[in-house]
Each structure stands twice: as C-alpha cells, then as structure tokens.
Design an enzyme around this catalytic site. Structure first.
Site, PDB file in Angstrom:
ATOM      1  NE  ARG A 127      -2.128  -2.177   3.281  1.00 26.54           N
ATOM      2  CZ  ARG A 127      -2.614  -2.581   4.442  1.00 26.54           C
ATOM      3  NH1 ARG A 127      -3.674  -1.988   4.975  1.00 26.54           N
ATOM      4  NH2 ARG A 127      -2.048  -3.573   5.093  1.00 26.54           N
TER       5      ARG A 127
ATOM      6  CD  GLU B 295       8.515  -0.830  -2.645  1.00 19.63           C
ATOM      7  OE1 GLU B 295       7.429  -0.313  -2.369  1.00 19.63           O
ATOM      8  OE2 GLU B 295       8.777  -2.022  -2.425  1.00 19.63           O
ATOM      9  CG  ASP B 296       6.614   2.593   0.237  1.00 15.36           C
ATOM     10  OD1 ASP B 296       7.009   1.557  -0.333  1.00 15.36           O
ATOM     11  OD2 ASP B 296       6.105   2.573   1.367  1.00 15.36           O
TER      12      ASP B 296
ATOM     13  CG  ASP C  49      14.188  -1.671   5.357  1.00 12.13           C
ATOM     14  OD1 ASP C  49      15.383  -1.838   5.616  1.00 12.13           O
ATOM     15  OD2 ASP C  49      13.353  -1.492   6.258  1.00 12.13           O
TER      16      ASP C  49
ATOM     17  CG  ASP D  10       2.320   1.113   7.671  1.00 11.87           C
ATOM     18  OD1 ASP D  10       3.181   0.871   6.809  1.00 11.87           O
ATOM     19  OD2 ASP D  10       1.943   0.270   8.499  1.00 11.87           O
TER      20      ASP D  10
HETATM   21  C1  PRP Z   1       7.118  -1.962   2.943  1.00 11.34           C
HETATM   22  C2  PRP Z   1       7.415  -0.932   1.882  1.00 11.34           C
HETATM   23  C3  PRP Z   1       8.136  -1.714   0.818  1.00 11.34           C
HETATM   24  C4  PRP Z   1       8.817  -2.808   1.597  1.00 11.34           C
HETATM   25  C5  PRP Z   1      10.288  -2.520   1.684  1.00 11.34           C
HETATM   26  O1  PRP Z   1       5.958  -2.620   2.573  1.00 11.34           O
HETATM   27  O2  PRP Z   1       6.230  -0.355   1.393  1.00 11.34           O
HETATM   28  O3  PRP Z   1       7.233  -2.280  -0.108  1.00 11.34           O
HETATM   29  O4  PRP Z   1       8.246  -2.824   2.899  1.00 11.34           O
HETATM   30  O5  PRP Z   1      10.945  -3.437   2.502  1.00 11.34           O
HETATM   31  P1  PRP Z   1      12.035  -4.458   2.017  1.00 11.34           P
HETATM   32  O6  PRP Z   1      12.986  -3.761   1.103  1.00 11.34           O
HETATM   33  O7  PRP Z   1      12.703  -4.865   3.330  1.00 11.34           O
HETATM   34  O8  PRP Z   1      11.356  -5.625   1.380  1.00 11.34           O
HETATM   35  P2  PRP Z   1       4.999  -3.416   3.604  1.00 11.34           P
HETATM   36  O9  PRP Z   1       5.216  -4.883   3.418  1.00 11.34           O
HETATM   37  O10 PRP Z   1       5.190  -2.865   4.988  1.00 11.34           O
HETATM   38  O11 PRP Z   1       3.561  -3.117   3.085  1.00 11.34           O
HETATM   39  P3  PRP Z   1       2.816  -1.705   2.828  1.00 11.34           P
HETATM   40  O12 PRP Z   1       3.426  -1.115   1.569  1.00 11.34           O
HETATM   41  O13 PRP Z   1       1.402  -2.128   2.652  1.00 11.34           O
HETATM   42  O14 PRP Z   1       3.000  -0.803   4.020  1.00 11.34           O
END
Ligand code: PRP
Length: 179
Positions: free
Chosen positions: A45, A101-102, A105, A161
């Site tokens: 999201r 992508e936001d 990480d 979030d």
């Molecule tokens: C978060 C964020 C990225 C992902 C990055 O998503 O939006 O998509 O984690 O993390 P990574 O590089 O360690 O994989 P989340 O799964 O929290 O879902 P959301 O976008 O619905 O908040």
C-alpha cells in the site's frame, strides 16, 4: 501490547518531495519518450501517495496498475517472506513497465517483484523508489531512480505507515519514541 508513545519529527518536507519528483520526472520522461505503452505499477500500500503525484507530474500517456506485495505485516521486522496479496489486473508482456516503490529497505520486496514481473516478459522494466535505505540491504538490488537516500531511521508519512497509521502525512517523518 499497549502502543508505545511517540512523536514524529519532519525529515523530508512536502515541498522537497515535490521538487525531487519534478527532477525525477524529467529523467523518466526522457527514458520513456519513444513509447506509448507505459504501465506504471504501484506497489501497495505504501506507494499510493507517491504514484499519484508521480503520474500527474509525469504528464504522459500511461496506464496505472497495482500489485500488493507484503513482507512486513504490522511489525517493524521483515519476515523475509514476500507474499503477493493482489496481482496486476493487466498483462505486461511486451509493455514498458515502471515499478513504483515507496521505500527499499532489505530489498526483499523489490527484488522479488522484479523477478516476478520479468518472468512475464515486459519489453522494458524500470524501477523507482522514493526512499532508499542502503545500510539495511540484505538482497543486492537498487532502483533505477531514487528520490532520497536515507539513514536507518524509522520513517512514516507520504504513504508509509507505522502499524497502519500516519500514511496520510504530507511529509516524510521520523518516529521518535518518547517512553
Ligand atoms: C514496505 C514498503 C516496501 C517494503 C520494503 O511494505 O512499502 O514495499 O516494505 O521493505 P524491504 O525492502 O525490506 O522488502 P509493507 O510490506 O510494509 O507493506 P505496505 O506497503 O502495505 O505498508
């Protein structure tokens, strides 16, 4: 568990985000200048605010689609398991695709999504992330365009979030626990 008290300190202002999106769109427009088959794919999201501003600033003919991949659930720790909760509505074979992508990480989400979408044989697949936390990387992946490189801080806002809250903040903030 009771929620820990916290405050949010502004880290990247709404104005700075808008200015950076303008710069990024200048490059993206050049990359996709020759195509009329661009699909911009938002990862739900977290990317919903970024993709909305991005496609409007881009101001070219695009289709918009969404994919929901989750690796975190409601906790701060990565489960290292990427689940596809909602797939694209449209086919991307032969299309030019920009994945939005936001935040990158550990890199598990973006690298999983790149593999998945490449298996569907797009003509070209590019990626953009508003935020990049390179110090947290566990999978070697880098978005083609990055808005801001940030240190390992717990950030919220502009789509991102903390336990499903704060996505609607217009800026990127840093969570500071006060207990
Ligand atoms: C978060 C964020 C990225 C992902 C990055 O998503 O939006 O998509 O984690 O993390 P990574 O590089 O360690 O994989 P989340 O799964 O929290 O879902 P959301 O976008 O619905 O908040």
């Amino acid at each position: 568990m009771a929620e820990r008290p916290y405050v949010i300190d502004e880290m990247i202002s709404a104005k700075a985000i808008a200015a950076r999106i303008e710069e990024l769109c200048h490059d993206i427009r050049q990359e996709f200048a020759s195509t009329d088959k661009l699909v911009v794919v938002g990862l739900l999201r977290g990317s919903f605010v970024f993709i909305a501003d991005l496609v409007r600033e881009l101001d070219v003919a695009v289709e918009v689609d969404f994919l929901e991949a989750s690796s975190y659930g409601d906790t701060m720790e990565s489960s290292r398991e990427v689940r596809i909760l909602k797939d694209l509505r449209g086919a991307i074979e032969g299309r030019d695709v920009l994945v939005v992508e936001d935040i990158v990480d550990t890199g598990f989400t973006l690298s999983h999504v790149i593999k998945l979408l490449n298996s569907r044989k797009p003509e070209r697949l590019k990626t953009i992330a508003l935020l990049d936390k390179p110090s947290r990387r566990e999978v070697p992946v880098k978005a083609d365009w990055i808005g801001f490189e940030i240190p390992d801080e717990f950030v919220v806002g502009y789509g991102i979030d903390f336990a499903q809250r704060n996505r609607n903040l217009p800026f990127i903030g840093k969570v500071r626990f006060t207990d």
